[in-house]
Write a protein that holds these residues in place. Structure first.
Motif: not given
Length: 396
Positions: A38-41, A59-66, A89-90, A94-95
């Motif tokens: 349902y939610w785009p990955e 999807l990298a382990e531990g990465i923070d997209l902030a 944009f969607e 969502n994030l």
């Protein structure tokens, strides 16, 4: 331009975003998967200014997209450039609950400087740079790791090309004086309300089976229920139930759960499973749709009358002439339903406001009110004012 290796750590991402925060603009694109969810990955984010470009692995382990999300949604000094960015944009909404701002969408911009309605990215690159994009990696599984060099090269190419094309489009817009046309369009695209998931609005995407308030009330309740079920399971809404089945249940609600097994589109298991019980509860508790939420009656064909339909056709012809004359996409000036509403006597319309009025709306209104006519000059169809035609006849 410097092309970085795939960014997989928060530290690398923070350093990149600190540099990009000083740029005038950044080109942005994403790769995602949503066929089975349902939610785009979000699988990859590509970003570039005029000096450097990188792909970021969310999807990298531990990465923070902030750091990236802060740049995209909170930094008002950097323009974010997308091509057909609605789905991007969607994902960002969502994030974060926010959309990128300020934005510039090159697909929309092309409508202001050409008659291209929805130019694809490959055609955009071909027309501005003369480069043919290898589309081979476009439909690969972006969630699979490790990503191949070909995938990463293809993905980064999307933003390196875009970062080169954007200044050229901007220059053309300034030359034509049409940059201001896009301000409202870009703000509309960036409006978070476009991407909020309001369950009570979900029924609007389904063709209503009737205008009966009880039926529509059940349709609204069922659509909201289906969205919630799909969200909770993170599967496409169609895997819960197809639109046609949902509309059929709204029109002909079963009296008991066992009857669900007789509904086309539902399996026999619905007669006794938990989701079937939840469905029956929704149907029992559904209220008739309030009068203020009832959809407007369709305004197609007959309500216009024969004369009105002819006027609408003339308006569409006028729009075709004007878009050819000024080299702009018809869809940016006016939509067919607007022209039909104008022919039917409505006046509170976007086409009669701002730059649209100056470029097309004034002439459209004059045509409707009998002050504008069509004429042929040197084999070409032109618009002319009725008083000019009258004076010409008198002089002849």
């Amino acid at each position: 331009m410097k092309i970085h290796d795939l960014i997989t750590t928060t530290a690398e991402l923070a350093d990149l975003c600190a540099r990009l925060a000083k740029a005038d603009y950044v080109a942005v694109d994403t790769e995602f998967m949503r066929e089975n969810t349902y939610w785009p990955e979000l699988c990859l984010v590509q970003i570039a200014d005029d000096k450097e470009a990188a792909a970021i692995d969310p999807l990298a382990e531990g990465i923070d997209l902030a750091p990236l999300l802060d740049l995209l949604t909170n930094n008002e000094d950097v323009l974010k450039v997308f091509h057909a960015g609605g789905q991007d944009f969607e994902i960002i909404y969502n994030l974060t609950g926010k959309t990128p701002h300020p934005i510039f969408d090159t697909q929309v911009a092309m409508m202001a400087i050409s008659q291209s309605e929805q130019i694809g990215y490959a055609n955009l690159v071909e027309s501005w740079l003369g480069t043919t994009i290898d589309k081979g990696a476009r439909f690969t599984d972006w969630s699979r790791r490790p990503l191949t060099e070909r995938q990463i090269e293809y993905a980064i190419g999307d933003v390196t090309y875009l970062s080169r094309i954007f200044p050229r489009i901007l220059k053309r817009l300034r030359q034509t004086g049409r940059g201001a046309w896009l301000d409202v369009e870009m703000e509309r695209l960036a409006d978070p309300e476009n991407y909020s998931n309001n369950l009570d609005e979900a029924w609007h995407r389904i063709r209503p089976p009737s205008r009966n308030a009880q039926v529509l009330g059940r349709l609204k309740a069922l659509a909201a229920w289906r969205e919630k079920e799909a969200q909770d399971k993170n599967i496409p809404r169609g895997r819960i139930m197809r639109d046609e089945t949902l509309a059929d249940l709204a029109s002909h609600p079963p009296k008991q759960q066992a009857d669900l097994a007789k509904v086309r589109g539902l399996s026999a298991a619905w007669r006794e499973n938990d989701i079937g019980r939840r469905l029956m509860r929704v149907l029992r508790e559904a209220e008739p749709l309030p009068a203020d939420e009832m959809p407007a009656k369709p305004q197609r064909g007959a309500p216009l009358g024969k004369e009105g339909a002819l006027v609408a056709d003339l308006l569409k012809l006028l729009l075709k002439i004007r878009t050819r004359e000024i080299d702009v996409a018809a869809r940016l000036l006016a939509r067919s339903e607007e022209l039909e509403a104008l022919a039917a006597g409505m006046r509170n319309l976007p086409v009669l406001e701002g730059w649209r009025y100056e470029m097309f709306g004034r002439d459209a209104l004059e045509l409707v009110e009998g002050r504008l006519a069509f004429a042929v000059f040197e084999g070409k169809l032109k618009m002319t004012h009725v008083d000019e035609v009258t004076q010409g006849i008198a002089a002849g």
